[in-house]
Design a protein around this motif. Structure first.
Motif, PDB file in Angstrom:
ATOM      1  N   HIS A 170      -2.114  -2.058  -3.727  1.00 21.75           N
ATOM      2  CA  HIS A 170      -3.398  -2.360  -4.268  1.00 21.75           C
ATOM      3  C   HIS A 170      -4.311  -3.031  -4.016  1.00 21.75           C
ATOM      4  O   HIS A 170      -5.871  -2.969  -3.309  1.00 21.75           O
ATOM      5  CB  HIS A 170      -3.092  -3.050  -5.766  1.00 21.75           C
ATOM      6  N   LYS A 171      -3.918  -3.616  -2.287  1.00 20.71           N
ATOM      7  CA  LYS A 171      -4.597  -4.828  -1.768  1.00 20.71           C
ATOM      8  C   LYS A 171      -4.753  -3.842  -0.618  1.00 20.71           C
ATOM      9  O   LYS A 171      -6.394  -3.805  -0.122  1.00 20.71           O
ATOM     10  CB  LYS A 171      -3.773  -5.913  -0.777  1.00 20.71           C
ATOM     11  N   ALA A 172      -4.792  -2.505   0.658  1.00 22.35           N
ATOM     12  CA  ALA A 172      -4.545  -1.974   1.380  1.00 22.35           C
ATOM     13  C   ALA A 172      -5.384  -0.762   0.214  1.00 22.35           C
ATOM     14  O   ALA A 172      -6.871  -0.702   1.580  1.00 22.35           O
ATOM     15  CB  ALA A 172      -3.084  -1.393   1.184  1.00 22.35           C
ATOM     16  N   TYR A 173      -5.472  -0.144  -1.040  1.00 25.05           N
ATOM     17  CA  TYR A 173      -6.580   0.581  -1.433  1.00 25.05           C
ATOM     18  C   TYR A 173      -7.570  -0.277  -1.183  1.00 25.05           C
ATOM     19  O   TYR A 173      -9.042   0.163  -0.985  1.00 25.05           O
ATOM     20  CB  TYR A 173      -6.159   0.302  -2.605  1.00 25.05           C
ATOM     21  N   ASN A 174      -7.740  -1.899  -1.843  1.00 25.90           N
ATOM     22  CA  ASN A 174      -9.239  -2.142  -2.066  1.00 25.90           C
ATOM     23  C   ASN A 174      -9.806  -2.687  -0.242  1.00 25.90           C
ATOM     24  O   ASN A 174     -11.125  -1.896  -0.205  1.00 25.90           O
ATOM     25  CB  ASN A 174      -9.428  -3.498  -2.889  1.00 25.90           C
ATOM     26  N   ARG A 175      -8.967  -2.987   0.355  1.00 27.44           N
ATOM     27  CA  ARG A 175      -9.321  -3.002   2.418  1.00 27.44           C
ATOM     28  C   ARG A 175     -10.397  -1.700   2.890  1.00 27.44           C
ATOM     29  O   ARG A 175     -11.098  -1.592   3.518  1.00 27.44           O
ATOM     30  CB  ARG A 175      -8.215  -3.289   2.692  1.00 27.44           C
ATOM     31  N   THR A 176      -9.280  -0.920   2.599  1.00 30.67           N
ATOM     32  CA  THR A 176      -9.439   0.315   3.147  1.00 30.67           C
ATOM     33  C   THR A 176     -11.090   0.783   2.818  1.00 30.67           C
ATOM     34  O   THR A 176     -11.813   1.475   3.578  1.00 30.67           O
ATOM     35  CB  THR A 176      -8.651   1.301   3.273  1.00 30.67           C
ATOM     36  N   LYS A 177     -11.008   0.935   1.655  1.00 30.60           N
ATOM     37  CA  LYS A 177     -12.447   1.452   0.744  1.00 30.60           C
ATOM     38  C   LYS A 177     -13.986   0.368   1.234  1.00 30.60           C
ATOM     39  O   LYS A 177     -14.812   1.154   1.299  1.00 30.60           O
ATOM     40  CB  LYS A 177     -12.248   0.981  -0.469  1.00 30.60           C
ATOM     41  N   ASP A 178     -13.452  -0.352   1.165  1.00 32.97           N
ATOM     42  CA  ASP A 178     -14.168  -1.387   1.728  1.00 32.97           C
ATOM     43  C   ASP A 178     -13.915  -1.136   4.166  1.00 32.97           C
ATOM     44  O   ASP A 178     -14.645  -2.454   4.494  1.00 32.97           O
ATOM     45  CB  ASP A 178     -13.599  -3.177   1.905  1.00 32.97           C
ATOM     46  N   PHE A 179     -13.589  -0.651   4.829  1.00 32.57           N
ATOM     47  CA  PHE A 179     -13.288  -0.559   5.652  1.00 32.57           C
ATOM     48  C   PHE A 179     -12.787  -1.206   7.128  1.00 32.57           C
ATOM     49  O   PHE A 179     -13.034  -1.828   7.964  1.00 32.57           O
ATOM     50  CB  PHE A 179     -14.852  -0.232   6.943  1.00 32.57           C
ATOM     51  N   ASN A 180     -11.778  -2.164   6.493  1.00 33.76           N
ATOM     52  CA  ASN A 180     -11.270  -3.185   6.834  1.00 33.76           C
ATOM     53  C   ASN A 180      -8.806  -2.494   6.347  1.00 33.76           C
ATOM     54  O   ASN A 180      -8.977  -2.249   5.867  1.00 33.76           O
ATOM     55  CB  ASN A 180     -10.618  -4.874   5.547  1.00 33.76           C
ATOM     56  N   PHE A 181      -9.511  -2.986   7.533  1.00 35.01           N
ATOM     57  CA  PHE A 181      -8.305  -2.442   8.328  1.00 35.01           C
ATOM     58  C   PHE A 181      -7.591  -2.777   8.461  1.00 35.01           C
ATOM     59  O   PHE A 181      -5.772  -2.745   9.379  1.00 35.01           O
ATOM     60  CB  PHE A 181      -8.694  -0.777   9.162  1.00 35.01           C
ATOM     61  N   SER A 182      -7.258  -4.310   8.669  1.00 39.96           N
ATOM     62  CA  SER A 182      -6.233  -5.263   9.368  1.00 39.96           C
ATOM     63  C   SER A 182      -4.795  -5.114   7.574  1.00 39.96           C
ATOM     64  O   SER A 182      -5.135  -4.941   6.306  1.00 39.96           O
ATOM     65  CB  SER A 182      -7.188  -6.541   8.750  1.00 39.96           C
TER      66      SER A 182
END
Ligand code: NAI
Length: 344
Positions: free
Chosen positions: A121-133
């Motif tokens: 759930h966290k990874a989904y939100n991050r990558t949607k925001d171009f955050n690949f950390s």
């Protein structure tokens, strides 16, 4: 035609009921409101009511239904803790859908576990925001872990099979352990002490209410994952929150919540959340909540509609009601339903 009033209707419920109603000789009146003492008069003139998990079928409601001539309460779900079954005895018959897709619920339990422990759930939100950390997304392998399953009925057994497919050891507790099932049964304290993951698949009864409380949490392993897809009141929410704060509970996956009845299934996004306990739960990074969604698959919805309508048609046309429940049934073999196929 048999007239039935269906309460707490959602658009996704109607499709199946519309498809199968006529062929079962049932005319369904759909109401969005839940059944309770204020809305019971909507069932006037009906032969049956069709209810769901958060309809409040209390003694007042049962007596009002009885007075208005309603003969059948048809639950379109398996659990019946929201119906005063004892009050209904001798007045109104009750039928339910004992199983519509154990796979839907067991698969949802595993989906929640995987989402939570692998931080999907966290990874989904991050990558949607171009955050690949990847910082903060470290999970753990399920392989080799011990799952403790409370309640080894239809859903519990499917969940056990899924866990075994992941290479987990499974231990279980049930008041009626199933002989020759190959399931490793342990006592409840042993299950609490030895499980990395605990999944609840027993009904809500006086015995199981708050089966997860401060005392049981104290026995658990540090970092334990708890999954509840059964009924909210199996968990004492304040005790759960305390366990999370103490870092004892690593993950809580909750498809049900003890105070869900006025909140779940509805869009509350424009409102201030009055339930502070739920608000605190949702603020925890390691708590995943879904809105009593585990049953929601095409297969389950279709089965629910078909079996509910057949239950109604069987009751009124054939006098055979294999899915009837009553408080006497718990005292088998004394229930008259054994002989007459009707409980009174
Ligand atoms: P089931 O009746 O097949 O199995 C329940 C098992 O719990 C039985 O083996 C029974 O012996 C055991 N049990 C009863 N009392 C117990 C106790 N005190 N301690 C331990 N075990 C006990 O029921 P099924 O179909 O597996 O459903 C389980 C629960 O799942 C239902 O009661 C319902 O609350 C919940 N449910 C949730 C859904 C959702 O959408 N989240 C959908 C369908 C069911």
């Amino acid at each position: 035609m048999i007239n039935a009033a269906m309460f707490d209707t959602k658009p996704y419920d109607m499709e199946g009921f519309e498809k199968y109603a006529a062929q079962n000789g049932v005319c369904v009146k759909y109401f969005e409101t839940k059944l309770n003492a204020d809305t019971v008069s909507l069932a006037d003139g009906c032969d049956a009511v069709i209810v769901f998990v958060n309809d409040n079928v209390s003694s007042d409601v049962i007596n009002a239904l009885y007075a208005s001539g309603v003969k059948l309460i048809a639950l379109r779900c398996a659990g019946f803790n929201n119906v005063d079954v004892r009050e209904a005895f001798g007045k109104i018959h009750i039928v339910r859908v004992p199983a519509y897709s154990p796979y839907a619920v067991a698969e949802h339990a595993m989906a929640m576990l995987l989402t939570s422990v692998r931080r999907i759930h966290k990874a989904y939100n991050r990558t949607k925001d171009f955050n690949f950390s990847l910082n903060g997304l470290t999970g753990f392998d399920l392989h080799g872990k011990t799952a403790g399953v409370i309640g080894t009925g239809r859903i519990g057994r499917v969940f056990i099979d899924i866990c075994r497919g992941f290479g987990m050891r499974v231990i279980a507790y049930d008041v009626f352990p199933s002989a020759d099932s190959g399931i490793e049964y342990v006592t409840l304290p042993e299950l609490f002490e030895n499980s990395d993951i605990i999944s609840l698949h027993c009904p809500l009864t006086k015995e199981t209410e708050h089966i997860i409380d401060r005392e049981s949490i104290a026995k658990m392993k540090k970092g334990v994952a708890i999954i509840n897809t059964s009924r909210g009141a199996l968990i004492d929410t304040e005790a759960l929150l305390a366990g999370i704060k103490e870092r004892k509970i690593g993950t809580a996956c909750l498809d049900v919540y003890e105070e869900e009845s006025d909140i779940f299934f509805e869009d509350n996004s424009g409102h201030i959340m009055e339930d502070e306990t739920l608000a605190r739960l949702l603020s925890m990074p390691n708590v995943l909540v879904t809105s009593h969604q585990a049953f929601l698959t095409n297969e389950a919805l279709s089965n629910i509609a078909q079996v509910t309508l057949k239950n109604i048609s069987d009751f009124f046309c054939n006098g055979e009601t294999p899915n009837e429940i009553c408080y006497q049934c718990e005292k088998k073999p004394y229930c008259r339903g054994e002989r007459s196929e009707k409980c009174f």
